[in-house]
Design a protein around this motif. Sequence first.
Motif, PDB file in Angstrom:
ATOM      1  N   ARG A   1     -57.264  36.812 -75.121  1.00 60.13           N
ATOM      2  CA  ARG A   1     -56.536  37.001 -73.860  1.00 60.13           C
ATOM      3  C   ARG A   1     -57.478  37.618 -72.806  1.00 60.13           C
ATOM      4  N   LEU A   2     -58.260  38.585 -73.253  1.00 59.66           N
ATOM      5  CA  LEU A   2     -59.222  39.249 -72.358  1.00 59.66           C
ATOM      6  C   LEU A   2     -60.256  38.241 -71.847  1.00 59.66           C
ATOM      7  N   LEU A   3     -60.772  37.428 -72.778  1.00 60.96           N
ATOM      8  CA  LEU A   3     -61.806  36.464 -72.385  1.00 60.96           C
ATOM      9  C   LEU A   3     -61.258  35.417 -71.418  1.00 60.96           C
ATOM     10  N   GLU A   4     -60.023  34.954 -71.644  1.00 54.38           N
ATOM     11  CA  GLU A   4     -59.395  33.989 -70.716  1.00 54.38           C
ATOM     12  C   GLU A   4     -59.427  34.559 -69.299  1.00 54.38           C
ATOM     13  N   ARG A   5     -59.027  35.831 -69.174  1.00 52.74           N
ATOM     14  CA  ARG A   5     -58.938  36.453 -67.855  1.00 52.74           C
ATOM     15  C   ARG A   5     -60.334  36.696 -67.269  1.00 52.74           C
ATOM     16  N   VAL A   6     -61.252  37.188 -68.109  1.00 47.64           N
ATOM     17  CA  VAL A   6     -62.595  37.499 -67.613  1.00 47.64           C
ATOM     18  C   VAL A   6     -63.329  36.222 -67.201  1.00 47.64           C
TER      19      VAL A   6
ATOM     20  N   LEU B   1     -72.053  47.521 -66.892  1.00 47.82           N
ATOM     21  CA  LEU B   1     -70.744  47.568 -66.238  1.00 47.82           C
ATOM     22  C   LEU B   1     -69.622  47.311 -67.229  1.00 47.82           C
ATOM     23  N   LEU B   2     -68.608  48.159 -67.184  1.00 49.95           N
ATOM     24  CA  LEU B   2     -67.400  47.935 -67.982  1.00 49.95           C
ATOM     25  C   LEU B   2     -66.505  47.019 -67.159  1.00 49.95           C
ATOM     26  N   LEU B   3     -66.392  45.761 -67.576  1.00 49.67           N
ATOM     27  CA  LEU B   3     -65.712  44.783 -66.722  1.00 49.67           C
ATOM     28  C   LEU B   3     -64.202  44.757 -66.894  1.00 49.67           C
ATOM     29  N   ASP B   4     -63.734  44.872 -68.130  1.00 46.95           N
ATOM     30  CA  ASP B   4     -62.286  44.738 -68.305  1.00 46.95           C
ATOM     31  C   ASP B   4     -61.892  45.174 -69.713  1.00 46.95           C
ATOM     32  N   LEU B   5     -60.586  45.381 -69.882  1.00 44.26           N
ATOM     33  CA  LEU B   5     -60.051  45.710 -71.207  1.00 44.26           C
ATOM     34  C   LEU B   5     -58.699  45.041 -71.359  1.00 44.26           C
TER      35      LEU B   5
ATOM     36  N   THR C   1     -62.543  45.747 -75.248  1.00 43.26           N
ATOM     37  CA  THR C   1     -63.277  45.999 -73.994  1.00 43.26           C
ATOM     38  C   THR C   1     -64.472  45.064 -73.872  1.00 43.26           C
ATOM     39  N   LEU C   2     -64.773  44.690 -72.647  1.00 41.56           N
ATOM     40  CA  LEU C   2     -65.947  43.856 -72.391  1.00 41.56           C
ATOM     41  C   LEU C   2     -66.921  44.590 -71.474  1.00 41.56           C
ATOM     42  N   MET C   3     -68.167  44.684 -71.917  1.00 41.45           N
ATOM     43  CA  MET C   3     -69.194  45.362 -71.122  1.00 41.45           C
ATOM     44  C   MET C   3     -70.317  44.379 -70.791  1.00 41.45           C
ATOM     45  N   LEU C   4     -70.743  44.399 -69.541  1.00 43.65           N
ATOM     46  CA  LEU C   4     -71.851  43.554 -69.113  1.00 43.65           C
ATOM     47  C   LEU C   4     -73.152  44.336 -69.284  1.00 43.65           C
ATOM     48  N   LEU C   5     -74.140  43.707 -69.926  1.00 40.33           N
ATOM     49  CA  LEU C   5     -75.430  44.377 -70.133  1.00 40.33           C
ATOM     50  C   LEU C   5     -76.466  43.742 -69.215  1.00 40.33           C
ATOM     51  N   CYS C   6     -77.339  44.536 -68.655  1.00 39.74           N
ATOM     52  CA  CYS C   6     -78.333  43.986 -67.734  1.00 39.74           C
ATOM     53  C   CYS C   6     -79.698  44.588 -68.007  1.00 39.74           C
ATOM     54  N   ALA C   7     -80.722  43.886 -67.549  1.00 40.69           N
ATOM     55  CA  ALA C   7     -82.083  44.427 -67.630  1.00 40.69           C
ATOM     56  C   ALA C   7     -82.252  45.443 -66.497  1.00 40.69           C
ATOM     57  N   SER C   8     -83.359  46.191 -66.529  1.00 39.74           N
ATOM     58  CA  SER C   8     -83.601  47.180 -65.466  1.00 39.74           C
ATOM     59  C   SER C   8     -84.200  46.501 -64.244  1.00 39.74           C
TER      60      SER C   8
ATOM     61  N   SER D   1     -54.677  45.069 -59.519  1.00 43.98           N
ATOM     62  CA  SER D   1     -55.418  45.539 -58.339  1.00 43.98           C
ATOM     63  C   SER D   1     -56.611  46.378 -58.759  1.00 43.98           C
ATOM     64  N   LEU D   2     -56.434  47.164 -59.847  1.00 43.79           N
ATOM     65  CA  LEU D   2     -57.564  47.978 -60.312  1.00 43.79           C
ATOM     66  C   LEU D   2     -58.667  47.051 -60.842  1.00 43.79           C
ATOM     67  N   ARG D   3     -58.268  45.964 -61.495  1.00 46.84           N
ATOM     68  CA  ARG D   3     -59.270  44.992 -61.981  1.00 46.84           C
ATOM     69  C   ARG D   3     -60.007  44.366 -60.798  1.00 46.84           C
ATOM     70  N   GLN D   4     -59.287  44.131 -59.707  1.00 45.42           N
ATOM     71  CA  GLN D   4     -59.945  43.586 -58.505  1.00 45.42           C
ATOM     72  C   GLN D   4     -60.982  44.566 -57.970  1.00 45.42           C
ATOM     73  N   GLY D   5     -60.656  45.859 -58.062  1.00 46.83           N
ATOM     74  CA  GLY D   5     -61.597  46.896 -57.613  1.00 46.83           C
ATOM     75  C   GLY D   5     -62.884  46.841 -58.430  1.00 46.83           C
ATOM     76  N   ILE D   6     -62.740  46.679 -59.743  1.00 45.89           N
ATOM     77  CA  ILE D   6     -63.918  46.585 -60.616  1.00 45.89           C
ATOM     78  C   ILE D   6     -64.709  45.322 -60.267  1.00 45.89           C
ATOM     79  N   HIS D   7     -63.987  44.237 -60.006  1.00 48.32           N
ATOM     80  CA  HIS D   7     -64.647  42.972 -59.665  1.00 48.32           C
ATOM     81  C   HIS D   7     -65.425  43.102 -58.357  1.00 48.32           C
ATOM     82  N   HIS D   8     -64.862  43.839 -57.421  1.00 49.33           N
ATOM     83  CA  HIS D   8     -65.511  44.028 -56.126  1.00 49.33           C
ATOM     84  C   HIS D   8     -66.870  44.728 -56.303  1.00 49.33           C
ATOM     85  N   VAL D   9     -66.893  45.747 -57.172  1.00 49.82           N
ATOM     86  CA  VAL D   9     -68.146  46.473 -57.427  1.00 49.82           C
ATOM     87  C   VAL D   9     -69.168  45.523 -58.066  1.00 49.82           C
TER      88      VAL D   9
END
Length: 374
Positions: free
Chosen positions: A151-156, A132-136, A116-123, A53-61
């Motif tokens: 395992r992390l990548l499968e889920r992400v 964004l810290l997407l998942d661990l 941990t997986l972090m998403l990097l973006c331009a400004s 559920s916490l992962r869903q919260g991160i996904h929602h953001v």
Amino acid sequence: MVKAVLAMYWSRLGSLNALQLTRPAQFWKSWLDGPLCSADSQGRVVARMEAASLRQGIHHVYERLKRNKALPDLYGLAVAVLDGHETSASYRRCCTGCLKRTTNSGQTQFYHRNVTLMLLCASPPNRPAVRLLLDLEPQQPGEGELTPALRLLERVLAAYPRAFDLLLADAYYAVAPFLNFLLGHGKQAIVVLKDERRDAYEDAAGLWAQQPPQLGSYASRNCRWWDLRDLLSWPDVHGTIRMVRSDESWTVKPQRTKERTLQTSSWVWLTTLSVAQARTEQVVRLAHLRWDIENHGFNELVNDWYADHVYRHQSQAIECFLLLAFLAYNLFHAFFALNLKPELRRGRTMEFWVRLIAADLHAVPRFALPHAPP
Ligand SMILES: [Zn+2]
């Protein structure tokens, strides 16, 4: 409970006991619509939260930001970075999720580690970039880092199929199972290649000597680049591999000596990106972003957010507290970069906003103090 822990991270309190001390604050009435729990209950409840559920919260953001076009691509590609991180170490306390190692002095040390997986973006225009810290995924006893990473990548990849096209990783991931996994999912990789592996790859060494370098620059460094394309002989990789080398030099003037000294560094990266997907210069710029997860992710989480603190020593609690720290981090950075009007943000550091939030938590009405000083 989630909202209370988020406020603890935003105000950087660093412990559930420090959070408990703020119980008399007016703030909780409006933020929680009720009283704040004791430190003990807070820890017990987080330990029983569902990580999904916490992962869903991160996904929602993520979804909201994506829809609002707040996560632009970097050099034409959607980029993420993956890395392993150790969160705590102890000689005394352990749980079923602890990893073990023997130190030089022969003592057994217990620790936790995750990937941990972090998403990097331009400004976005006139805004700082949001990361964004997407998942661990926790590393389990007996596993190497590659197993939790896959395992992390499968889920992400199931939850965020289009969040990134390119994944950056360190030298540990310069192995066929990792690269093949990404290629099999239609994703590309840039991974660091360490000295020992470079020497073993004689083809490249021979080809470098034959090829004149391209001259370029990266962050005020003068660079010489070699780009070896379509290497078919990388062991066991199902696709062509490209090897990019960057020899970089720059000068520094230390305050103490005031003498200009020359610094150099040499990098080699393996990538599955074709030349059509990224030119040499783009590969170099993207490859250097691999450090963002250290500089803007782990270092900030540890030093500023106290995310490595063991709030409750139990593997599920550690995972849930970290996921809550990720959620707090993502919301805070999105607020700072995207919600604050530029004129409000100007001249006020992130520290200012942290203190402002903390001030609310410490604004205790006089009458609530148990023993008011005379
Ligand atoms: Zn443990």
